[in-house]
Structures are given as structure tokens and as C-alpha cells.
Design a protein around this motif. Structure first.
Motif, PDB file in Angstrom:
ATOM      1  N   GLU A 165       2.129  -3.410 -31.325  1.00 59.62           N
ATOM      2  CA  GLU A 165       3.413  -2.955 -31.858  1.00 59.62           C
ATOM      3  C   GLU A 165       3.484  -3.399 -33.317  1.00 59.62           C
ATOM      4  O   GLU A 165       3.182  -4.550 -33.640  1.00 59.62           O
ATOM      5  CB  GLU A 165       4.577  -3.543 -31.056  1.00 59.62           C
ATOM      6  CG  GLU A 165       5.937  -2.990 -31.475  1.00 59.62           C
ATOM      7  CD  GLU A 165       7.042  -3.444 -30.552  1.00 59.62           C
ATOM      8  OE1 GLU A 165       8.227  -3.147 -30.858  1.00 59.62           O
ATOM      9  OE2 GLU A 165       6.735  -4.096 -29.529  1.00 59.62           O
ATOM     10  N   TRP A 166       3.896  -2.459 -34.208  1.00 63.36           N
ATOM     11  CA  TRP A 166       3.853  -2.724 -35.644  1.00 63.36           C
ATOM     12  C   TRP A 166       5.160  -2.265 -36.276  1.00 63.36           C
ATOM     13  O   TRP A 166       5.560  -1.104 -36.142  1.00 63.36           O
ATOM     14  CB  TRP A 166       2.664  -1.973 -36.256  1.00 63.36           C
ATOM     15  CG  TRP A 166       2.266  -2.483 -37.622  1.00 63.36           C
ATOM     16  CD1 TRP A 166       2.965  -3.291 -38.467  1.00 63.36           C
ATOM     17  CD2 TRP A 166       1.037  -2.179 -38.309  1.00 63.36           C
ATOM     18  NE1 TRP A 166       2.283  -3.543 -39.606  1.00 63.36           N
ATOM     19  CE2 TRP A 166       1.085  -2.873 -39.557  1.00 63.36           C
ATOM     20  CE3 TRP A 166      -0.074  -1.416 -38.006  1.00 63.36           C
ATOM     21  CZ2 TRP A 166       0.049  -2.793 -40.491  1.00 63.36           C
ATOM     22  CZ3 TRP A 166      -1.105  -1.347 -38.922  1.00 63.36           C
ATOM     23  CH2 TRP A 166      -1.055  -2.029 -40.154  1.00 63.36           C
ATOM     24  N   GLY A 180       1.680   1.187 -29.006  1.00 58.78           N
ATOM     25  CA  GLY A 180       0.807   1.883 -28.076  1.00 58.78           C
ATOM     26  C   GLY A 180       0.260   0.919 -27.033  1.00 58.78           C
ATOM     27  O   GLY A 180       0.170  -0.289 -27.281  1.00 58.78           O
ATOM     28  N   ARG A 181      -0.067   1.455 -25.894  1.00 58.10           N
ATOM     29  CA  ARG A 181      -0.620   0.649 -24.808  1.00 58.10           C
ATOM     30  C   ARG A 181      -1.692   1.457 -24.082  1.00 58.10           C
ATOM     31  O   ARG A 181      -1.480   2.625 -23.754  1.00 58.10           O
ATOM     32  CB  ARG A 181       0.476   0.233 -23.820  1.00 58.10           C
ATOM     33  CG  ARG A 181      -0.037  -0.636 -22.672  1.00 58.10           C
ATOM     34  CD  ARG A 181       1.088  -0.973 -21.698  1.00 58.10           C
ATOM     35  NE  ARG A 181       0.579  -1.743 -20.568  1.00 58.10           N
ATOM     36  CZ  ARG A 181       0.584  -3.067 -20.490  1.00 58.10           C
ATOM     37  NH1 ARG A 181       1.095  -3.781 -21.484  1.00 58.10           N
ATOM     38  NH2 ARG A 181       0.093  -3.702 -19.439  1.00 58.10           N
ATOM     39  N   PHE A 192      -3.245   6.303 -22.134  1.00 58.89           N
ATOM     40  CA  PHE A 192      -2.720   5.695 -23.361  1.00 58.89           C
ATOM     41  C   PHE A 192      -1.275   6.131 -23.524  1.00 58.89           C
ATOM     42  O   PHE A 192      -0.951   7.317 -23.394  1.00 58.89           O
ATOM     43  CB  PHE A 192      -3.535   6.117 -24.575  1.00 58.89           C
ATOM     44  CG  PHE A 192      -3.014   5.539 -25.861  1.00 58.89           C
ATOM     45  CD1 PHE A 192      -3.197   4.193 -26.149  1.00 58.89           C
ATOM     46  CD2 PHE A 192      -2.329   6.344 -26.764  1.00 58.89           C
ATOM     47  CE1 PHE A 192      -2.702   3.658 -27.338  1.00 58.89           C
ATOM     48  CE2 PHE A 192      -1.844   5.807 -27.947  1.00 58.89           C
ATOM     49  CZ  PHE A 192      -2.031   4.458 -28.239  1.00 58.89           C
ATOM     50  N   SER A 193      -0.395   5.169 -23.807  1.00 54.09           N
ATOM     51  CA  SER A 193       1.033   5.440 -23.930  1.00 54.09           C
ATOM     52  C   SER A 193       1.477   5.107 -25.346  1.00 54.09           C
ATOM     53  O   SER A 193       1.593   3.929 -25.700  1.00 54.09           O
ATOM     54  CB  SER A 193       1.825   4.603 -22.920  1.00 54.09           C
ATOM     55  OG  SER A 193       1.363   4.831 -21.606  1.00 54.09           O
ATOM     56  N   PRO A 194       1.745   6.125 -26.190  1.00 55.88           N
ATOM     57  CA  PRO A 194       2.193   5.869 -27.562  1.00 55.88           C
ATOM     58  C   PRO A 194       3.723   5.855 -27.661  1.00 55.88           C
ATOM     59  O   PRO A 194       4.433   6.377 -26.791  1.00 55.88           O
ATOM     60  CB  PRO A 194       1.620   7.057 -28.330  1.00 55.88           C
ATOM     61  CG  PRO A 194       1.659   8.173 -27.323  1.00 55.88           C
ATOM     62  CD  PRO A 194       1.421   7.534 -25.975  1.00 55.88           C
ATOM     63  N   LYS A 195       4.232   5.271 -28.731  1.00 54.72           N
ATOM     64  CA  LYS A 195       5.669   5.257 -28.987  1.00 54.72           C
ATOM     65  C   LYS A 195       5.913   5.088 -30.474  1.00 54.72           C
ATOM     66  O   LYS A 195       5.187   4.366 -31.153  1.00 54.72           O
ATOM     67  CB  LYS A 195       6.353   4.118 -28.224  1.00 54.72           C
ATOM     68  CG  LYS A 195       7.859   4.051 -28.457  1.00 54.72           C
ATOM     69  CD  LYS A 195       8.496   2.887 -27.723  1.00 54.72           C
ATOM     70  CE  LYS A 195      10.000   2.820 -28.000  1.00 54.72           C
ATOM     71  NZ  LYS A 195      10.648   1.682 -27.294  1.00 54.72           N
ATOM     72  N   SER A 211      13.796   7.599 -31.098  1.00 47.72           N
ATOM     73  CA  SER A 211      12.470   7.168 -30.634  1.00 47.72           C
ATOM     74  C   SER A 211      11.834   8.266 -29.800  1.00 47.72           C
ATOM     75  O   SER A 211      12.519   9.123 -29.225  1.00 47.72           O
ATOM     76  CB  SER A 211      12.571   5.887 -29.802  1.00 47.72           C
ATOM     77  OG  SER A 211      13.308   6.125 -28.612  1.00 47.72           O
ATOM     78  N   TYR A 212      10.529   8.225 -29.758  1.00 48.31           N
ATOM     79  CA  TYR A 212       9.732   9.125 -28.917  1.00 48.31           C
ATOM     80  C   TYR A 212       8.610   8.308 -28.291  1.00 48.31           C
ATOM     81  O   TYR A 212       7.951   7.525 -28.963  1.00 48.31           O
ATOM     82  CB  TYR A 212       9.141  10.279 -29.734  1.00 48.31           C
ATOM     83  CG  TYR A 212       8.143  11.100 -28.938  1.00 48.31           C
ATOM     84  CD1 TYR A 212       8.568  12.089 -28.064  1.00 48.31           C
ATOM     85  CD2 TYR A 212       6.777  10.857 -29.058  1.00 48.31           C
ATOM     86  CE1 TYR A 212       7.655  12.828 -27.325  1.00 48.31           C
ATOM     87  CE2 TYR A 212       5.856  11.585 -28.324  1.00 48.31           C
ATOM     88  CZ  TYR A 212       6.297  12.568 -27.454  1.00 48.31           C
ATOM     89  OH  TYR A 212       5.404  13.279 -26.717  1.00 48.31           O
ATOM     90  N   GLY A 213       8.401   8.493 -27.006  1.00 46.56           N
ATOM     91  CA  GLY A 213       7.338   7.764 -26.322  1.00 46.56           C
ATOM     92  C   GLY A 213       6.803   8.535 -25.145  1.00 46.56           C
ATOM     93  O   GLY A 213       7.442   9.471 -24.642  1.00 46.56           O
ATOM     94  N   GLU A 214       5.639   8.159 -24.724  1.00 50.21           N
ATOM     95  CA  GLU A 214       5.012   8.732 -23.532  1.00 50.21           C
ATOM     96  C   GLU A 214       4.613   7.605 -22.597  1.00 50.21           C
ATOM     97  O   GLU A 214       4.305   6.495 -23.044  1.00 50.21           O
ATOM     98  CB  GLU A 214       3.778   9.563 -23.913  1.00 50.21           C
ATOM     99  CG  GLU A 214       4.079  10.770 -24.779  1.00 50.21           C
ATOM    100  CD  GLU A 214       2.830  11.556 -25.126  1.00 50.21           C
ATOM    101  OE1 GLU A 214       1.741  11.155 -24.657  1.00 50.21           O
ATOM    102  OE2 GLU A 214       2.940  12.550 -25.851  1.00 50.21           O
TER     103      GLU A 214
END
Length: 225
Positions: A165-166, A180-181, A192-195, A211-214
Motif C-alpha cells: 500500500e502506497w 494490491g494483494r 491479484f486484487s488491486p485498489k 475508490s475502486y478495487g477488485e
């Protein structure tokens, strides 16, 4: 063939006793490595144990034998020999365990300075194992017990994970965070889960966020097995 609906009241009540225990042990440490770098790491073990005993259940095939040979009379169930009734009753059982062991660690540090302050980031990784077992008694598995059934199951897996996380504080009122994870399951695969998230505060009492995430959800061991 003749089909009769009958309640085996002479056999007594069907009584179930259940017992569930959860043990969770965590040993971790947090601290500063330098003025700008902090760490968080530890190990964890979680165990769930469930048992169930059911008394007074009827074994269908044995009850049918007692009815067919006349030792149990449907017209006079309370007149049957108690030994005959005990001959077609049983105690059912179920035992379930789920054990998770985990090792994790993360680093939090400042990367560089921006208009709104320090751009900080966190990176980390996790490793865990899962073991699952759900065991039924053989008669319930065979489907010959009235009011009881189930299939034993069990399995295990390994999970490797890494994340980051940045934070980018462009000004004191506007910043963006990316994260991301990555997760890899030994029995499922990887994802992979980005945000990305943004914050804008034009006034002291007004803030906009977006925000946007998967994400994803891997099937649990009780579903897979």
C-alpha cells in the motif's frame, strides 16, 4: 410392500449434545527499526474443535427386521422387550476440526517527501496452512439412521500472500493511495486484487472520497472437499 409412518416413541427421545472449543494463540511484535522504518511480524495458531453425540436414534434396517419378525409390534410399541428396542437404536457421532497456522510480517517506511508530506508505503507477506476434517459415524454415512446423515470430508492447503500500500500526498488536502494483494492457494490457484483510492478535502468540514478495487473469494476447504 407396505409403507407405514411410525414414531418410535417407545425408544425414548433423541437427545443431542454438542461441544465447540476455539483456541487462538498469537505471538507478535511491533517496533521501530529506524526513525522512518517500522516493522510488524508474528505467528498465530487457531484451532476449532467440534463434537456432537446423539443418543436414541433408530437404525432403519434393524428396525425393519424387528417389525418383520414380529419382535416389535407397531400396534403395541410399548409392549416390546426393551432389549429388542435397544437392538435397533444407536448413538451417532460427529467430530470436526479446523486448524490454521500463520506467519506474517510487514514493513512501513517513508519513501520521499511530497507537497502534502511524506509519501509512505507498507509491504508485507503472509504464509499459512489450513487443515480440515469432518468425520461422521459410519451408520450416518451409510444413510441407514433415521434423522441423521452426512459424509465425512477433509483436506489441507497452503496459502502464500504478498501485499503493498502506497500513499501519495500531493497536497495537504489531496492524496491518492494505491494498493494490491497477491494470493496463491495450493488447491485453488492465484489471484491479484488491486485498489486505488483518492481523498480531496476542499473545506475543513467537507471531504470527498472515491475508490475502486477488485477482490475474490477462494472456496473454503469444507466446500472443496
Amino acid at each position: 410392500p407396505v409403507f407405514v409412518r411410525h414414531r418410535f416413541a417407545a425408544a425414548g427421545n433423541r437427545d443431542n449434545n454438542t461441544d465447540a472449543d476455539v483456541t487462538d494463540i498469537l505471538l507478535g511484535m511491533q517496533g521501530q527499526i529506524t526513525d522512518k522504518v517500522s516493522a510488524d511480524f508474528g505467528i498465530r495458531r487457531n484451532k476449532y474443535h467440534y463434537t456432537e453425540l446423539g443418543r436414541g436414534y433408530i437404525v432403519r434396517t434393524l428396525a425393519e427386521q424387528a417389525i418383520n419378525n414380529g419382535t416389535y409390534d407397531l400396534r403395541d410399541p410399548f409392549g416390546a422387550d426393551p432389549a429388542v428396542i435397544k437392538g435397533f437404536t444407536t448413538t451417532i457421532a460427529r467430530e470436526s476440526t479446523w486448524t490454521t497456522e500463520e506467519v506474517y510480517g510487514s514493513l512501513n517506511f517513508d519513501v520521499f517527501e511530497m507537497g502534502g508530506g511524506a509519501s509512505s508505503a507498507v509491504v508485507g507477506a503472509e504464509y499459512r496452512t489450513e487443515e480440515y476434517a469432518d468425520i461422521y459415524d459410519p451408520l450416518s454415512e451409510a444413510g441407514v439412521v433415521e434423522g441423521s446423515s452426512g459424509n465425512s470430508a477433509g483436506g489441507e492447503r497452503e496459502v502464500y500472500s504478498a501485499f503493498f500500500e502506497w500513499l501519495f500526498p500531493f497536497t495537504s488536502t489531496f492524496d491518492i493511495t494505491v494498493a494490491g494483494r497477491y494470493d496463491r492457494y495450493s488447491d485453488y490457484g492465484s489471484d491479484f486484487s488491486p485498489k486505488i483510492a483518492a481523498r480531496w478535502q476542499p473545506l475543513d468540514n467537507l471531504t470527498f472520497r472515491a475508490s475502486y478495487g477488485e477482490g475474490f473469494r477462494a472456496p473454503t476447504l469444507d466446500i472443496l472437499t
